[in-house]
Design a protein around this motif. Structure first.
Motif, PDB file in Angstrom:
ATOM      1  N   GLY A 188      21.225 -33.627 -32.755  1.00  0.00           N
ATOM      2  CA  GLY A 188      21.177 -34.893 -32.047  1.00  0.00           C
ATOM      3  C   GLY A 188      19.801 -35.294 -31.548  1.00  0.00           C
ATOM      4  N   THR A 189      18.755 -34.600 -31.998  1.00  0.00           N
ATOM      5  CA  THR A 189      17.408 -34.884 -31.494  1.00  0.00           C
ATOM      6  C   THR A 189      16.417 -35.095 -32.634  1.00  0.00           C
ATOM      7  N   LEU A 190      15.263 -35.635 -32.278  1.00  0.00           N
ATOM      8  CA  LEU A 190      14.110 -35.716 -33.166  1.00  0.00           C
ATOM      9  C   LEU A 190      13.057 -34.731 -32.675  1.00  0.00           C
ATOM     10  N   THR A 191      12.082 -34.450 -33.517  1.00  0.00           N
ATOM     11  CA  THR A 191      10.933 -33.657 -33.097  1.00  0.00           C
ATOM     12  C   THR A 191       9.693 -34.549 -33.092  1.00  0.00           C
ATOM     13  N   PRO A 192       8.624 -34.162 -32.413  1.00  0.00           N
ATOM     14  CA  PRO A 192       7.395 -34.951 -32.477  1.00  0.00           C
ATOM     15  C   PRO A 192       6.904 -35.168 -33.905  1.00  0.00           C
ATOM     16  N   ASP A 193       7.084 -34.157 -34.779  1.00  0.00           N
ATOM     17  CA  ASP A 193       6.639 -34.306 -36.168  1.00  0.00           C
ATOM     18  C   ASP A 193       7.388 -35.415 -36.893  1.00  0.00           C
ATOM     19  N   ASP A 194       8.648 -35.650 -36.505  1.00  0.00           N
ATOM     20  CA  ASP A 194       9.419 -36.738 -37.108  1.00  0.00           C
ATOM     21  C   ASP A 194       8.859 -38.113 -36.742  1.00  0.00           C
ATOM     22  N   LEU A 195       8.062 -38.161 -35.687  1.00  0.00           N
ATOM     23  CA  LEU A 195       7.633 -39.440 -35.117  1.00  0.00           C
ATOM     24  C   LEU A 195       6.145 -39.708 -35.279  1.00  0.00           C
ATOM     25  N   ARG A 196       5.409 -38.768 -35.817  1.00  0.00           N
ATOM     26  CA  ARG A 196       3.962 -38.931 -35.912  1.00  0.00           C
ATOM     27  C   ARG A 196       3.592 -39.909 -37.023  1.00  0.00           C
ATOM     28  N   GLY A 197       2.336 -40.369 -36.955  1.00  0.00           N
ATOM     29  CA  GLY A 197       1.808 -41.209 -38.022  1.00  0.00           C
ATOM     30  C   GLY A 197       1.539 -42.636 -37.624  1.00  0.00           C
ATOM     31  N   GLY A 198       2.066 -43.053 -36.469  1.00  0.00           N
ATOM     32  CA  GLY A 198       1.843 -44.427 -36.036  1.00  0.00           C
ATOM     33  C   GLY A 198       0.494 -44.602 -35.360  1.00  0.00           C
ATOM     34  N   ALA A 199       0.086 -45.830 -35.226  1.00  0.00           N
ATOM     35  CA  ALA A 199      -1.181 -46.134 -34.561  1.00  0.00           C
ATOM     36  C   ALA A 199      -1.071 -45.873 -33.063  1.00  0.00           C
ATOM     37  N   VAL A 200      -2.197 -45.558 -32.463  1.00  0.00           N
ATOM     38  CA  VAL A 200      -2.234 -45.346 -31.015  1.00  0.00           C
ATOM     39  C   VAL A 200      -2.070 -46.690 -30.320  1.00  0.00           C
ATOM     40  N   PRO A 201      -1.051 -46.861 -29.488  1.00  0.00           N
ATOM     41  CA  PRO A 201      -0.824 -48.157 -28.835  1.00  0.00           C
ATOM     42  C   PRO A 201      -1.934 -48.479 -27.837  1.00  0.00           C
ATOM     43  N   ALA A 202      -2.122 -49.761 -27.608  1.00  0.00           N
ATOM     44  CA  ALA A 202      -3.088 -50.192 -26.596  1.00  0.00           C
ATOM     45  C   ALA A 202      -2.584 -49.813 -25.210  1.00  0.00           C
ATOM     46  N   VAL A 203      -3.510 -49.665 -24.274  1.00  0.00           N
ATOM     47  CA  VAL A 203      -3.154 -49.346 -22.898  1.00  0.00           C
ATOM     48  C   VAL A 203      -2.480 -50.554 -22.257  1.00  0.00           C
TER      49      VAL A 203
END
Length: 578
Positions: free
Chosen positions: A164-179
């Motif tokens: 029922g969970t994701l890992t950080p590796d499943d979610l990586r690859g996106g751009a760094v959001p603005a502050v």
């Protein structure tokens, strides 16, 4: 007090602290671009980055926070959303909070020491968009009949796949959001109280209360108190506590040479890290100081009091030459010890002050709460604690309210609107500009704790005629005519092999002492000698250290201990203001 953002005629604290560019979300970016780099050493790798070792610099931490913000955004964290963090204790609680705040989300730091039923209650109040946790937390909750992943829109498991969970590796690859920039009075972070009497309260703080008030105050160059550029600063606290956020911002802004971070009180881990990087400033929980007292005393038994071998001279006999003894003493260079979260017993403070080889080491003892931040503080010296103090240990004196910052008053517990005179016992109220925004999901409870600008601390104490604060007990733990924490201090002074003394109030009998001793037993005659001039107490119960239930900050969960050793008994206090 000066109104937020304004100055008084002399410039005022508000005008001074706002000049510092402190903001939780982009904090490490700001450090990397504006401040000297800090050498960070860890007791074990971060759970957030388990493969990246135990050595970090400021720029590396800034990149880690950016990467974490990217995968939190991919998990669904957005401005105004909530991100619950529940994991084993480590400083990456702070880094995860910075990453969530960078997105405009509100991080909620929840200790994995909260029991599963209590944790579920907190998550029901939060309704998080993202839950960041670990497998042990999920497994423990399931064993108690709870599926935590169903209490959040998305659940991210830091240490590998789980149902029922994701890992950080499943979610990586996106751009760094603005502050994302938020207003000073909008919710910034949620922390919880210790929960010594039940399910913790969720305390909501803003940028103004947590950063502009608390962190910025401490980040100024105050004599003695402030971190210096040549310091090695060590911290061993509950990093799920709000103190971890305010301490990180203030300490890193001061740019010490080295920061050493310990995720637990394990003696061998502490000895290895602190001997490699001897601290000059050390902040730890009272329970950690107790466990480390054997290191301060050159191998003497934990709990040793006056006359114990505490310092390089005392250690030399058992460790060989003086040089080897000094190297084995990790506290030899400490100029400032800091204790927060709970009461400290005099023998422990004395042992650490004597372990320092500085001419005049100081111990700063503070009183405060999650809702308010620090309210008063006092410096203790070797001379202050040079001898046992009989029935009234000096550590009950918690100093004066922070000048220009905090006001304290005392009211009758039976008639809260009626103030008592200086020197009389009553309920302690505080007035501070760092007061939190309230309790999430419990507005009625919050309303009961505030009276206009005054906050009811739930502590019984005395405000002396010369302005000092003596804290006697939590109201829920009170025994008429005595102070439980004072009696506990006396027992520690007179029984050096007592590692923990807890006095439980009993509505229909004498107060019940519960003791942890090094040998697991206590000679009856020694007990009688120790209590000869004390109010009547029940015969002591001896329990092992691990049998004493504790909060994430090391406080004893007295209500749970009562159920273990005095099932069915009731306390005297009402607990109305807890």
């Amino acid at each position: 007090m000066t109104a937020p953002g304004r100055t008084n005629r002399r410039g005022g604290l508000a005008s001074v602290v706002r000049r510092l560019p402190l903001d939780l979300g982009p904090f490490f970016d700001t450090l990397a671009s504006q401040r000297p780099s800090v050498d960070v050493r860890l007791g074990r790798p971060l759970d957030l980055a388990p493969d990246r070792g135990t050595c970090w610099d400021t720029a590396g931490l800034a990149r880690l926070v950016q990467e974490t913000a990217a995968w939190l955004a991919a998990a669904g964290a957005r401005p105004g959303s909530s991100v619950a963090i529940v994991k084993r204790n480590h400083w990456d609680y702070v880094l995860l909070a910075c990453a969530a705040a960078r997105l405009g989300a509100v991080p909620a730091l929840l200790s994995d020491r909260v029991a599963p039923d209590g944790l579920v209650a907190l998550l029901h109040r939060l309704r998080p968009d993202v839950l960041v946790t670990q497998r042990d937390v999920l497994v423990g909750a399931r064993a108690a009949g709870h599926d935590l992943d169903r209490l959040a829109v998305r659940t991210v498991c830091l240490d590998g796949p789980a149902e029922g969970t994701l890992t950080p590796d499943d979610l990586r690859g996106g751009a760094v959001p603005a502050v994302h920039t938020r207003g000073d009075d909008e919710p910034l972070a949620i922390i919880h109280t210790s929960g010594t009497t039940g399910v913790p309260k969720l305390v909501v703080h803003s940028t103004r209360t947590l950063i502009r008030r608390l962190s910025a105050f401490e980040a100024r160059p105050w004599p003695v108190l402030s971190v210096r550029g040549d310091d090695t600063v060590a911290s061993a606290i509950s990093f799920a506590h709000g103190r971890a956020l305010t301490w990180t911002v203030s300490a890193f802004w001061r740019a010490p040479r080295t920061v050493a971070l310990l995720p637990d009180s394990d003696v061998s881990t502490a000895a290895a890290l602190l001997r490699s990087h001897p601290p000059t400033v050390l902040e730890a929980m009272p329970s950690s100081y107790v466990r480390w007292q054997q290191l301060a005393g050159g191998g003497e038994r934990v709990g040793a009091g006056v006359g114990a071998g505490v310092g390089a001279e005392g250690a030399a006999g058992s460790l060989g030459p003086a040089g080897a003894a000094a190297a084995a003493n990790p506290f030899r260079d400490v100029r400032l010890f800091i204790s927060t979260f709970d009461a400290m017993h005099p023998p422990t403070v004395r042992a650490f002050l004597r372990a320092s080889q500085r001419r005049r080491p100081l111990w700063m003892q503070g009183w405060g709460q999650s809702e308010t931040g620090p309210l008063s503080f006092r410096f203790l010296t070797r001379k202050t604690l040079s001898a046992p103090t009989g029935r009234h240990p000096t550590t009950r004196d918690l100093g004066r309210p922070v000048p220009g910052w905090v006001r304290v008053k005392v009211a009758d517990p039976e008639q809260p609107g009626r103030a008592v005179r200086r020197g009389e016992t009553g309920m302690l109220y505080a007035r501070t500009g760092a007061l939190c925004l309230g309790y999430l999901g419990e507005p009625e409870r919050w309303a009961q704790k505030v009276d206009g600008p005054w906050f009811n601390t739930g502590d019984l104490g005395v405000h002396t005629r010369d302005g000092r604060v003596f804290v006697l007990d939590r109201e829920v733990d009170m025994v008429p005519g005595l102070s439980c924490v004072e009696i506990e201090d006396v027992l520690h002074e007179r029984l050096p092999d007592v590692e923990e003394a807890v006095l439980l109030s009993v509505a229909d009998g004498h107060p019940q002492p519960v003791l942890v001793t090094a040998a697991g037993e206590l000679d009856p005659q020694r007990w009688q000698d120790a209590v000869r001039d004390l109010p009547p107490l029940a015969e002591p119960l001896i329990v092992p250290w691990d049998a004493v239930p504790r909060t994430a900050t090391g406080k004893v969960r007295r209500h749970e201990l009562r159920e273990q050793v005095l099932a069915g008994s009731s306390p005297i206090g009402t607990g109305r203001w807890t």
